[in-house]
Design a protein around this motif. Structure first.
Motif, PDB file in Angstrom:
ATOM      1  N   LEU A   1       0.811  -1.220   0.000  1.00  0.00           N
ATOM      2  CA  LEU A   1       0.000   0.000   0.000  1.00  0.00           C
ATOM      3  C   LEU A   1       0.844   1.270   0.000  1.00  0.00           C
ATOM      4  O   LEU A   1       0.318   2.363  -0.178  1.00  0.00           O
ATOM      5  CB  LEU A   1      -0.924   0.015   1.228  1.00  0.00           C
TER       6      LEU A   1
ATOM      7  N   GLU B   1      -8.797  14.562 -11.683  1.00  0.00           N
ATOM      8  CA  GLU B   1      -9.259  13.177 -11.724  1.00  0.00           C
ATOM      9  C   GLU B   1      -9.189  12.607 -10.315  1.00  0.00           C
ATOM     10  O   GLU B   1      -8.220  12.854  -9.591  1.00  0.00           O
ATOM     11  CB  GLU B   1      -8.381  12.333 -12.652  1.00  0.00           C
ATOM     12  N   VAL B   2     -10.206  11.839  -9.952  1.00  0.00           N
ATOM     13  CA  VAL B   2     -10.275  11.302  -8.604  1.00  0.00           C
ATOM     14  C   VAL B   2     -10.603   9.819  -8.660  1.00  0.00           C
ATOM     15  O   VAL B   2     -11.641   9.433  -9.208  1.00  0.00           O
ATOM     16  CB  VAL B   2     -11.348  12.032  -7.767  1.00  0.00           C
ATOM     17  N   ASP B   3      -9.696   8.999  -8.137  1.00  0.00           N
ATOM     18  CA  ASP B   3      -9.945   7.567  -8.000  1.00  0.00           C
ATOM     19  C   ASP B   3     -10.204   7.304  -6.522  1.00  0.00           C
ATOM     20  O   ASP B   3      -9.277   7.202  -5.722  1.00  0.00           O
ATOM     21  CB  ASP B   3      -8.740   6.767  -8.498  1.00  0.00           C
ATOM     22  N   GLU B   4     -11.479   7.245  -6.183  1.00  0.00           N
ATOM     23  CA  GLU B   4     -11.852   7.095  -4.772  1.00  0.00           C
ATOM     24  C   GLU B   4     -11.295   5.803  -4.187  1.00  0.00           C
ATOM     25  O   GLU B   4     -10.784   5.789  -3.077  1.00  0.00           O
ATOM     26  CB  GLU B   4     -13.377   7.086  -4.651  1.00  0.00           C
ATOM     27  N   ALA B   5     -11.398   4.713  -4.942  1.00  0.00           N
ATOM     28  CA  ALA B   5     -10.993   3.413  -4.400  1.00  0.00           C
ATOM     29  C   ALA B   5      -9.507   3.384  -4.079  1.00  0.00           C
ATOM     30  O   ALA B   5      -9.088   2.807  -3.081  1.00  0.00           O
ATOM     31  CB  ALA B   5     -11.339   2.313  -5.389  1.00  0.00           C
ATOM     32  N   ALA B   6      -8.708   4.017  -4.925  1.00  0.00           N
ATOM     33  CA  ALA B   6      -7.261   4.012  -4.707  1.00  0.00           C
ATOM     34  C   ALA B   6      -6.817   5.162  -3.809  1.00  0.00           C
ATOM     35  O   ALA B   6      -5.657   5.210  -3.405  1.00  0.00           O
ATOM     36  CB  ALA B   6      -6.536   4.087  -6.045  1.00  0.00           C
ATOM     37  N   GLY B   7      -7.707   6.106  -3.525  1.00  0.00           N
ATOM     38  CA  GLY B   7      -7.339   7.243  -2.693  1.00  0.00           C
ATOM     39  C   GLY B   7      -6.391   8.203  -3.388  1.00  0.00           C
ATOM     40  O   GLY B   7      -5.479   8.760  -2.769  1.00  0.00           O
ATOM     41  N   ILE B   8      -6.595   8.402  -4.691  1.00  0.00           N
ATOM     42  CA  ILE B   8      -5.684   9.249  -5.472  1.00  0.00           C
ATOM     43  C   ILE B   8      -6.441  10.416  -6.090  1.00  0.00           C
ATOM     44  O   ILE B   8      -7.514  10.248  -6.652  1.00  0.00           O
ATOM     45  CB  ILE B   8      -5.005   8.433  -6.600  1.00  0.00           C
TER      46      ILE B   8
ATOM     47  N   ARG C   1      -5.631  13.484  -8.872  1.00  0.00           N
ATOM     48  CA  ARG C   1      -4.669  13.991  -9.847  1.00  0.00           C
ATOM     49  C   ARG C   1      -5.192  15.320 -10.371  1.00  0.00           C
ATOM     50  O   ARG C   1      -6.342  15.424 -10.802  1.00  0.00           O
ATOM     51  CB  ARG C   1      -4.484  12.999 -10.986  1.00  0.00           C
TER      52      ARG C   1
ATOM     53  N   HIS D   1      -1.471  10.908  -3.145  1.00  0.00           N
ATOM     54  CA  HIS D   1      -1.828   9.577  -2.663  1.00  0.00           C
ATOM     55  C   HIS D   1      -2.159   9.720  -1.179  1.00  0.00           C
ATOM     56  O   HIS D   1      -1.252   9.750  -0.341  1.00  0.00           O
ATOM     57  CB  HIS D   1      -0.672   8.601  -2.861  1.00  0.00           C
ATOM     58  N   ALA D   2      -3.433   9.851  -0.895  1.00  0.00           N
ATOM     59  CA  ALA D   2      -3.848  10.094   0.483  1.00  0.00           C
ATOM     60  C   ALA D   2      -3.454   8.927   1.384  1.00  0.00           C
ATOM     61  O   ALA D   2      -3.536   7.776   0.949  1.00  0.00           O
ATOM     62  CB  ALA D   2      -5.366  10.292   0.527  1.00  0.00           C
ATOM     63  N   PRO D   3      -3.054   9.219   2.625  1.00  0.00           N
ATOM     64  CA  PRO D   3      -2.995  10.558   3.192  1.00  0.00           C
ATOM     65  C   PRO D   3      -1.616  11.228   3.137  1.00  0.00           C
ATOM     66  O   PRO D   3      -1.544  12.416   3.354  1.00  0.00           O
ATOM     67  CB  PRO D   3      -3.355  10.293   4.672  1.00  0.00           C
TER      68      PRO D   3
ATOM     69  N   LEU E   1     -11.272   8.059   4.820  1.00  0.00           N
ATOM     70  CA  LEU E   1     -10.218   7.258   5.440  1.00  0.00           C
ATOM     71  C   LEU E   1     -10.246   7.392   6.955  1.00  0.00           C
ATOM     72  O   LEU E   1      -9.994   6.423   7.686  1.00  0.00           O
ATOM     73  CB  LEU E   1      -8.847   7.677   4.909  1.00  0.00           C
TER      74      LEU E   1
ATOM     75  N   LEU F   1      -5.455   8.883 -15.055  1.00  0.00           N
ATOM     76  CA  LEU F   1      -5.625   7.806 -14.078  1.00  0.00           C
ATOM     77  C   LEU F   1      -6.326   6.622 -14.736  1.00  0.00           C
ATOM     78  O   LEU F   1      -7.319   6.786 -15.434  1.00  0.00           O
ATOM     79  CB  LEU F   1      -6.444   8.296 -12.874  1.00  0.00           C
TER      80      LEU F   1
ATOM     81  N   GLY G   1     -13.101   3.413 -11.610  1.00  0.00           N
ATOM     82  CA  GLY G   1     -14.029   4.242 -10.850  1.00  0.00           C
ATOM     83  C   GLY G   1     -13.540   5.672 -10.707  1.00  0.00           C
ATOM     84  O   GLY G   1     -13.606   6.240  -9.621  1.00  0.00           O
ATOM     85  N   VAL G   2     -13.080   6.263 -11.795  1.00  0.00           N
ATOM     86  CA  VAL G   2     -12.477   7.591 -11.721  1.00  0.00           C
ATOM     87  C   VAL G   2     -13.492   8.672 -12.093  1.00  0.00           C
ATOM     88  O   VAL G   2     -14.141   8.592 -13.136  1.00  0.00           O
ATOM     89  CB  VAL G   2     -11.247   7.695 -12.653  1.00  0.00           C
ATOM     90  N   HIS G   3     -13.641   9.635 -11.206  1.00  0.00           N
ATOM     91  CA  HIS G   3     -14.404  10.843 -11.527  1.00  0.00           C
ATOM     92  C   HIS G   3     -13.470  11.842 -12.183  1.00  0.00           C
ATOM     93  O   HIS G   3     -12.334  12.006 -11.733  1.00  0.00           O
ATOM     94  CB  HIS G   3     -14.975  11.480 -10.255  1.00  0.00           C
ATOM     95  N   ARG G   4     -13.943  12.526 -13.218  1.00  0.00           N
ATOM     96  CA  ARG G   4     -13.110  13.540 -13.876  1.00  0.00           C
ATOM     97  C   ARG G   4     -13.851  14.864 -13.921  1.00  0.00           C
ATOM     98  O   ARG G   4     -15.049  14.913 -14.201  1.00  0.00           O
ATOM     99  CB  ARG G   4     -12.730  13.094 -15.291  1.00  0.00           C
TER     100      ARG G   4
ATOM    101  N   VAL H   1     -16.331  -0.415  -5.035  1.00  0.00           N
ATOM    102  CA  VAL H   1     -16.234  -0.438  -3.582  1.00  0.00           C
ATOM    103  C   VAL H   1     -15.282   0.660  -3.155  1.00  0.00           C
ATOM    104  O   VAL H   1     -14.112   0.667  -3.543  1.00  0.00           O
ATOM    105  CB  VAL H   1     -15.713  -1.803  -3.078  1.00  0.00           C
TER     106      VAL H   1
ATOM    107  N   ARG I   1     -13.112   1.640  -1.123  1.00  0.00           N
ATOM    108  CA  ARG I   1     -12.180   1.305  -0.058  1.00  0.00           C
ATOM    109  C   ARG I   1     -10.786   1.694  -0.480  1.00  0.00           C
ATOM    110  O   ARG I   1     -10.482   1.839  -1.654  1.00  0.00           O
ATOM    111  CB  ARG I   1     -12.210  -0.203   0.232  1.00  0.00           C
ATOM    112  N   HIS I   2      -9.937   1.814   0.515  1.00  0.00           N
ATOM    113  CA  HIS I   2      -8.537   2.160   0.272  1.00  0.00           C
ATOM    114  C   HIS I   2      -7.829   0.834   0.042  1.00  0.00           C
ATOM    115  O   HIS I   2      -7.126   0.317   0.890  1.00  0.00           O
ATOM    116  CB  HIS I   2      -7.995   2.858   1.523  1.00  0.00           C
TER     117      HIS I   2
ATOM    118  N   ARG J   1      -6.018  -0.702  -2.871  1.00  0.00           N
ATOM    119  CA  ARG J   1      -4.850  -1.150  -3.643  1.00  0.00           C
ATOM    120  C   ARG J   1      -4.086   0.049  -4.185  1.00  0.00           C
ATOM    121  O   ARG J   1      -4.613   1.116  -4.384  1.00  0.00           O
ATOM    122  CB  ARG J   1      -5.307  -2.010  -4.808  1.00  0.00           C
ATOM    123  N   ARG J   2      -2.826  -0.195  -4.389  1.00  0.00           N
ATOM    124  CA  ARG J   2      -2.008   0.808  -5.047  1.00  0.00           C
ATOM    125  C   ARG J   2      -0.959   0.100  -5.870  1.00  0.00           C
ATOM    126  O   ARG J   2      -0.474  -0.964  -5.483  1.00  0.00           O
ATOM    127  CB  ARG J   2      -1.315   1.707  -4.032  1.00  0.00           C
TER     128      ARG J   2
END
Lengths: 354, 86
Positions: A124, A183-190, A192, A225-227, A341, B23, B27-30, B77, B79-80, B82-83
Motif C-alpha cells: 500500500l 481526476e479522482v480515483d476514490e478506491a485508490a485514494g488518489i 490527480r 496519494h492520500a494521506p 479514510l 488515471l 471508478g475515476v471521476h473527472r 467499492v 475502499r482504500h 490497492r495501489r
C-alpha cells in the motif's frame, strides 16, 4: 477521539536521519523511537519506557549493541521491543514490552504504519522512485509546520496560490489563469490535478537552473496519494517543444519531481518533508545549491502562511463558512477522501462486537 | 506570446485537451475546467456528465446523481484497497 487517520503508512523520517543514534519523531500523536540494528535494519518502537514513561530517545538512554537501555532506571529492550532486563531483580514482568511499529525503508523514506499491526501491507505504500534512482539528483529537507495537516494538503492541491504566495520564485500569472483537469480515483485514494501551460513565462526558479531563455511549456501534474504522499510531476521545456513520445521518452524537456510527505505530528502540528529531484545538470553543484535554497524558501513561505492561518482558524468560533471556487476542485476531493479514510480508520480501531 | 502552433494536442487556449484522462482506474471521476469559461464539466465513470459553476454542488451531484445506467455504480467499492507499486 482524535482526527488522525489511523491504519495508514506515514513517512517518519528520511533514511539518512536514522542510524546508530536513538532518534525520535512523533507521528499521529505517538512518539516513535527509530534506530538501526548493527546489521543496518531500521526498527521503530514506542519512545516511552514501560516503567515510568521516560523517553528512550533522551540521554543518557543509549544503545548497547542491539539493545536499548533506558537512561532513567536501566530497563533494557531488544530490537523486537521485548524487555530483556530490569534493575535489581531477575523476574521480568510479562507485560514489559514496547509497542513496535511496522516499518519499511523505501525511496529514501522511512515509513511507519500507525494502527493495527495485522493490517499493515507494504504494497500500500505509494512510490517516489526518483528520490533514490540513478540519473536523478535530489535536494531535500523537512520543515516543522505549526498547523494542522489538512492545511498543507489544501495548499499543495491548489497550485494557483503560487502566483500570489510565491510570486518571483515559482509563480507566474499563467499558473492561476490556466484551466485544470481533476481526476479522482476514490478506491485508490488518489487525486490527480493537471495544469498544462503551453506558452508561459519562465519563473526565475527554473530559468536559472535550466538555462532556458524565453517562454516555456510548463506542465504541472499533481498526484496526491492520500494521506501522506504528494507528487508534483513538473515538466519544463522551451515553448514549441513536442510533447513526450508515446513510449514516455521526452529528451528535449527538463523534468523536476517535487515530492512532499505530509505527516501529522499532533493535532495542530505537521512534519513537512519536501524533496526535489531533477534529471538535468546532475553534477552541477551550483544548480543543486540554487534549487535547495530556492525550494526551501518556497516551502518556508508556505510554512509562514499556514502557521498564521492555523492561528486564525483556531481563534474562530465554530461554524465560520468557507467559499470554494473552481481552483478548489482537487482540494475538495482530497478532503472527501481523507474524511472517508478517517471514518474507516476509526471504525477498524473500535473493539469488535461480541 | 504566439508560439502555440507546434503544440497540436493542446487546445487553442493553451489548456490540455478538454477530455484528458490519465488515471487508469475504472471508478475515476473527472472534472474538466471548460477552457475560456468559468464552468466545470463533471464526468462520472458511469457516463453521466453535467456542467457546474460551483465545485461544491458539482461534488454533491457526482456522488449522488442517478446514473444513466443504474448498474454502473455497482461493484465500485470505495475502499482504500490497492495501489500500484511502481
Amino acid at each position: 477521539m482524535t482526527s488522525f487517520i489511523r491504519n495508514q503508512w506515514y513517512v517518519a523520517a528520511y533514511a539518512g536521519e536514522v542510524g546508530r543514534r536513538l532518534f525520535s519523531r512523533t507521528v499521529c500523536g505517538e512518539p516513535v523511537l527509530l534506530w538501526r540494528t548493527e546489521a543496518g535494519v531500521v526498527t521503530a518502537m514506542s519512545d516511552r519506557c514501560v516503567h515510568r514513561r521516560f523517553p528512550l530517545s533522551q540521554e543518557p538512554s543509549h544503545l548497547d549493541g542491539d539493545r536499548v537501555v533506558c537512561g532513567y532506571h536501566g530497563f533494557t529492550y531488544g530490537a523486537d521491543g521485548v524487555c530483556v532486563g530490569v534493575p535489581g531483580q531477575q523476574r521480568i514482568p510479562r507485560t514489559a514490552r514496547l509497542s513496535v511499529y511496522p516499518v519499511v525503508e523505501q525511496d529514501s523514506f522511512v515509513w511507519v504504519w500507525i494502527g493495527e499491526r495485522e493490517a499493515a501491507d507494504e504494497k500500500l505504500i505509494p512510490r517516489a522512485p526518483w528520490l533514490d534512482r540513478p540519473g536523478w539528483t535530489v535536494v531535500r529537507g523537512m520543515e516543522p509546520l505549526a498547523a494542522r495537516y489538512g492545511l498543507l494538503v489544501d495548499n499543495l492541491l491548489d497550485l494557483s496560490h503560487e502566483t500570489y504566495l510565491h510570486g518571483g520564485y515559482i509563480g507566474t500569472p499563467e499558473v492561476a489563469e490556466t484551466p485544470i483537469t481533476t481526476e479522482v480515483d476514490e478506491a485508490a485514494g488518489i487525486v490527480r490535478v493537471s495544469r498544462h501551460m503551453d506558452d508561459a513565462a519562465c519563473p526565475p526558479f527554473y530559468a536559472d537552473s535550466t538555462g532556458i531563455e524565453g517562454r516555456i511549456t510548463r506542465w504541472q501534474d499533481i498526484e496526491y496519494h492520500a494521506p501522506c504522499l504528494y507528487l508534483l510531476h513538473s515538466r519544463i521545456a522551451p515553448a514549441g517543444t513536442p510533447p513526450p513520445d508515446v513510449d514516455g521518452s521526452d529528451p528535449d524537456a527538463f523534468h523536476v519531481e517535487v515530492v512532499y510527505a505530509i505527516t501529522p505530528e499532533t493535532e495542530g502540528r505537521t512534519h513537512d518533508f519536501w524533496a526535489v529531484a531533477r534529471d538535468f545538470a546532475l553534477d552541477d553543484a551550483e544548480v543543486t545549491d540554487f534549487l535547495r535554497e530556492n525550494n526551501r524558501t518556497v516551502v518556508l513561505q508556505d510554512v509562514v502562511a499556514l502557521d498564521v492561518l492555523e492561528q486564525a482558524l483556531a481563534a474562530e468560533p465554530d461554524g465560520c463558512q468557507e467559499l470554494s471556487i473552481n481552483i478548489d476542485t482537487g482540494g475538495l476531493a482530497a478532503r472527501r477522501i481523507l474524511a472517508r479514510l478517517r471514518e474507516e480508520g476509526a471504525r477498524r480501531g473500535e473493539p469488535a462486537a461480541r | 506570446m504566439n508560439s502555440k502552433s507546434a503544440m497540436s494536442p493542446m487546445s487553442p487556449t493553451g489548456a490540455t485537451s478538454l477530455r484528458a484522462a490519465v488515471l487508469p482506474g475504472e471508478g475515476v471521476h473527472r472534472i474538466h475546467w471548460v477552457p475560456g469559461t468559468d464552468r466545470l464539466l463533471a464526468v462520472c465513470f458511469c457516463g453521466a456528465e453535467r456542467e457546474f459553476e460551483d465545485p461544491v454542488e458539482l461534488w454533491d451531484w457526482l456522488l449522488t446523481h442517478p446514473g444513466t445506467e443504474p448498474s454502473a455504480h455497482d461493484g465500485i467499492v470505495l475502499r482504500h484497497s490497492r495501489r500500484d507499486p511502481s
